[in-house]
Design a protein around this motif. Structure first.
Motif, mmCIF file in Angstrom:
data_model
loop_
_atom_site.group_PDB
_atom_site.id
_atom_site.type_symbol
_atom_site.label_atom_id
_atom_site.label_comp_id
_atom_site.label_asym_id
_atom_site.label_seq_id
_atom_site.Cartn_x
_atom_site.Cartn_y
_atom_site.Cartn_z
ATOM 1 N N ALA A 1 13.902 6.364 -0.647
ATOM 2 C CA ALA A 1 12.699 7.172 -0.888
ATOM 3 C C ALA A 1 12.729 7.812 -2.274
ATOM 4 O O ALA A 1 11.722 7.783 -3.004
ATOM 5 C CB ALA A 1 12.563 8.245 0.181
ATOM 6 N N ASN A 2 13.855 8.380 -2.651
ATOM 7 C CA ASN A 2 13.944 9.009 -3.972
ATOM 8 C C ASN A 2 13.874 7.980 -5.094
ATOM 9 O O ASN A 2 13.269 8.229 -6.137
ATOM 10 C CB ASN A 2 15.227 9.830 -4.088
ATOM 11 N N GLY A 3 14.489 6.826 -4.891
ATOM 12 C CA GLY A 3 14.423 5.778 -5.902
ATOM 13 C C GLY A 3 13.012 5.242 -6.080
ATOM 14 O O GLY A 3 12.562 4.991 -7.198
ATOM 15 N N ILE A 4 12.298 5.074 -4.968
ATOM 16 C CA ILE A 4 10.912 4.604 -5.045
ATOM 17 C C ILE A 4 10.055 5.627 -5.772
ATOM 18 O O ILE A 4 9.243 5.274 -6.633
ATOM 19 C CB ILE A 4 10.376 4.289 -3.637
ATOM 20 N N ALA A 5 10.218 6.904 -5.431
ATOM 21 C CA ALA A 5 9.442 7.949 -6.117
ATOM 22 C C ALA A 5 9.759 7.970 -7.605
ATOM 23 O O ALA A 5 8.856 8.117 -8.441
ATOM 24 C CB ALA A 5 9.724 9.306 -5.488
ATOM 25 N N HIS A 6 11.014 7.805 -7.952
ATOM 26 C CA HIS A 6 11.414 7.773 -9.366
ATOM 27 C C HIS A 6 10.773 6.594 -10.083
ATOM 28 O O HIS A 6 10.236 6.739 -11.198
ATOM 29 C CB HIS A 6 12.941 7.691 -9.458
ATOM 30 N N ASN A 7 10.808 5.421 -9.463
ATOM 31 C CA ASN A 7 10.224 4.233 -10.089
ATOM 32 C C ASN A 7 8.711 4.323 -10.199
ATOM 33 O O ASN A 7 8.122 3.859 -11.183
ATOM 34 C CB ASN A 7 10.627 2.970 -9.330
ATOM 35 N N PHE B 1 7.589 11.042 0.680
ATOM 36 C CA PHE B 1 7.451 11.514 2.066
ATOM 37 C C PHE B 1 6.986 10.403 2.996
ATOM 38 O O PHE B 1 7.283 10.428 4.191
ATOM 39 C CB PHE B 1 6.477 12.683 2.144
ATOM 40 N N ALA B 2 6.251 9.443 2.473
ATOM 41 C CA ALA B 2 5.815 8.318 3.314
ATOM 42 C C ALA B 2 7.008 7.463 3.731
ATOM 43 O O ALA B 2 7.024 6.906 4.820
ATOM 44 C CB ALA B 2 4.788 7.472 2.572
ATOM 45 N N VAL B 3 8.003 7.371 2.860
ATOM 46 C CA VAL B 3 9.192 6.584 3.194
ATOM 47 C C VAL B 3 10.150 7.403 4.050
ATOM 48 O O VAL B 3 10.635 6.941 5.082
ATOM 49 C CB VAL B 3 9.885 6.092 1.909
ATOM 50 N N ASN B 4 10.429 8.618 3.620
ATOM 51 C CA ASN B 4 11.339 9.475 4.377
ATOM 52 C C ASN B 4 10.679 10.829 4.548
ATOM 53 O O ASN B 4 10.493 11.537 3.569
ATOM 54 C CB ASN B 4 12.664 9.634 3.628
ATOM 55 N N PRO B 5 10.277 11.185 5.708
ATOM 56 C CA PRO B 5 10.604 10.672 7.029
ATOM 57 C C PRO B 5 9.592 9.712 7.642
ATOM 58 O O PRO B 5 9.815 9.217 8.734
ATOM 59 C CB PRO B 5 10.662 11.937 7.857
ATOM 60 N N GLY B 6 8.489 9.411 6.955
ATOM 61 C CA GLY B 6 7.417 8.628 7.557
ATOM 62 C C GLY B 6 7.842 7.265 8.082
ATOM 63 O O GLY B 6 7.745 6.980 9.274
ATOM 64 N N PHE B 7 8.312 6.397 7.187
ATOM 65 C CA PHE B 7 8.708 5.057 7.602
ATOM 66 C C PHE B 7 9.886 5.114 8.555
ATOM 67 O O PHE B 7 9.968 4.340 9.511
ATOM 68 C CB PHE B 7 9.048 4.212 6.376
ATOM 69 N N ASP B 8 10.789 6.029 8.301
ATOM 70 C CA ASP B 8 11.978 6.177 9.139
ATOM 71 C C ASP B 8 11.583 6.509 10.586
ATOM 72 O O ASP B 8 12.103 5.922 11.535
ATOM 73 C CB ASP B 8 12.870 7.267 8.546
ATOM 74 N N LEU B 9 10.662 7.447 10.757
ATOM 75 C CA LEU B 9 10.213 7.808 12.104
ATOM 76 C C LEU B 9 9.447 6.669 12.763
ATOM 77 O O LEU B 9 9.625 6.405 13.953
ATOM 78 C CB LEU B 9 9.336 9.061 12.048
ATOM 79 N N LEU B 10 8.588 6.003 12.003
ATOM 80 C CA LEU B 10 7.858 4.867 12.570
ATOM 81 C C LEU B 10 8.813 3.795 13.054
ATOM 82 O O LEU B 10 8.647 3.238 14.137
ATOM 83 C CB LEU B 10 6.908 4.279 11.542
ATOM 84 N N PHE B 11 9.821 3.508 12.265
ATOM 85 C CA PHE B 11 10.776 2.471 12.656
ATOM 86 C C PHE B 11 11.578 2.907 13.865
ATOM 87 O O PHE B 11 11.709 2.159 14.829
ATOM 88 C CB PHE B 11 11.710 2.139 11.490
ATOM 89 N N ASP B 12 12.117 4.121 13.831
ATOM 90 C CA ASP B 12 12.946 4.585 14.938
ATOM 91 C C ASP B 12 12.164 4.709 16.239
ATOM 92 O O ASP B 12 12.644 4.318 17.307
ATOM 93 C CB ASP B 12 13.577 5.942 14.606
ATOM 94 N N LEU B 13 10.982 5.269 16.180
ATOM 95 C CA LEU B 13 10.235 5.532 17.403
ATOM 96 C C LEU B 13 9.457 4.334 17.907
ATOM 97 O O LEU B 13 9.275 4.172 19.104
ATOM 98 C CB LEU B 13 9.276 6.702 17.189
ATOM 99 N N GLY B 14 8.991 3.506 17.005
ATOM 100 C CA GLY B 14 8.134 2.403 17.429
ATOM 101 C C GLY B 14 8.845 1.083 17.564
ATOM 102 O O GLY B 14 8.978 0.533 18.654
#
Length: 166
Positions: free
Chosen positions: A100-106, A144-157
């Motif tokens: 998430a931090n690397g994507i935001a940086h890029n 925030f879309a990657v962490n925790p967003g994508f993380d929660l979608l993957f874990d819960l769904g």
């Protein structure tokens, strides 16, 4: 790219659509993304193993002659599963945060390179506050879309559907 200024060695991303653009950013951190996915799957698999072990422990205690040795082995296995689950969870969240931090940086770098390539006329017409808000706040929302967003979608769904957890 037709720009007034360019930076040598800058990475180009796929801009043919929003999903492809995001995937091209994630792809630069593919090992962290795959690590997060794999560790989350294994962690949730271990998580679903604990009720089975608990049932075996109850069976060992409820026998006509309780098997204390079997209960001790099951307790040790539960402890090892819980410790492994904790380590995998921590490592998966670490991979997610780095991604998430690397994507935001890029993305911020891509935005700065885009702004650098704009003409002086463009910059004279823009409000400085709007440009700063985009570089600071809007780019952070992607993180925030990657962490925790994508993380929660993957874990819960996805993981729950894959493992059949309800």
């Amino acid at each position: 790219m037709n720009a007034e200024f360019t930076v040598a060695g800058s990475h180009s991303y796929n801009r043919s659509g929003p999903i492809r653009w995001l995937v091209s950013h994630v792809w630069r951190f593919k090992w962290y993304a795959f690590g997060m996915l794999f560790m989350s799957l294994v962690m949730n698999g271990l998580n679903s193993y604990i009720p089975l072990l608990t049932g075996q422990a109850f069976d060992a205690v409820l026998e006509s002659t309780p098997d204390v040795g079997k209960l001790g082995r099951i307790s040790l296995i539960v402890l090892l599963v819980v410790l492994a689950r904790g380590v995998l969870d921590l490592a998966a969240r670490f991979c997610t945060e780095i991604c998430a931090n690397g994507i935001a940086h890029n993305i911020r770098d891509e935005l700065f390179l885009s702004l650098l390539g704009k003409s002086q006329t463009f910059h004279n017409r823009q409000k400085v506050g709007d440009l700063m808000a985009r570089t600071a706040n809007d780019v952070r929302q992607i993180s925030f879309a990657v962490n925790p967003g994508f993380d929660l979608l993957f874990d819960l769904g996805l993981v729950d559907q894959f493992l059949g957890i309800e």
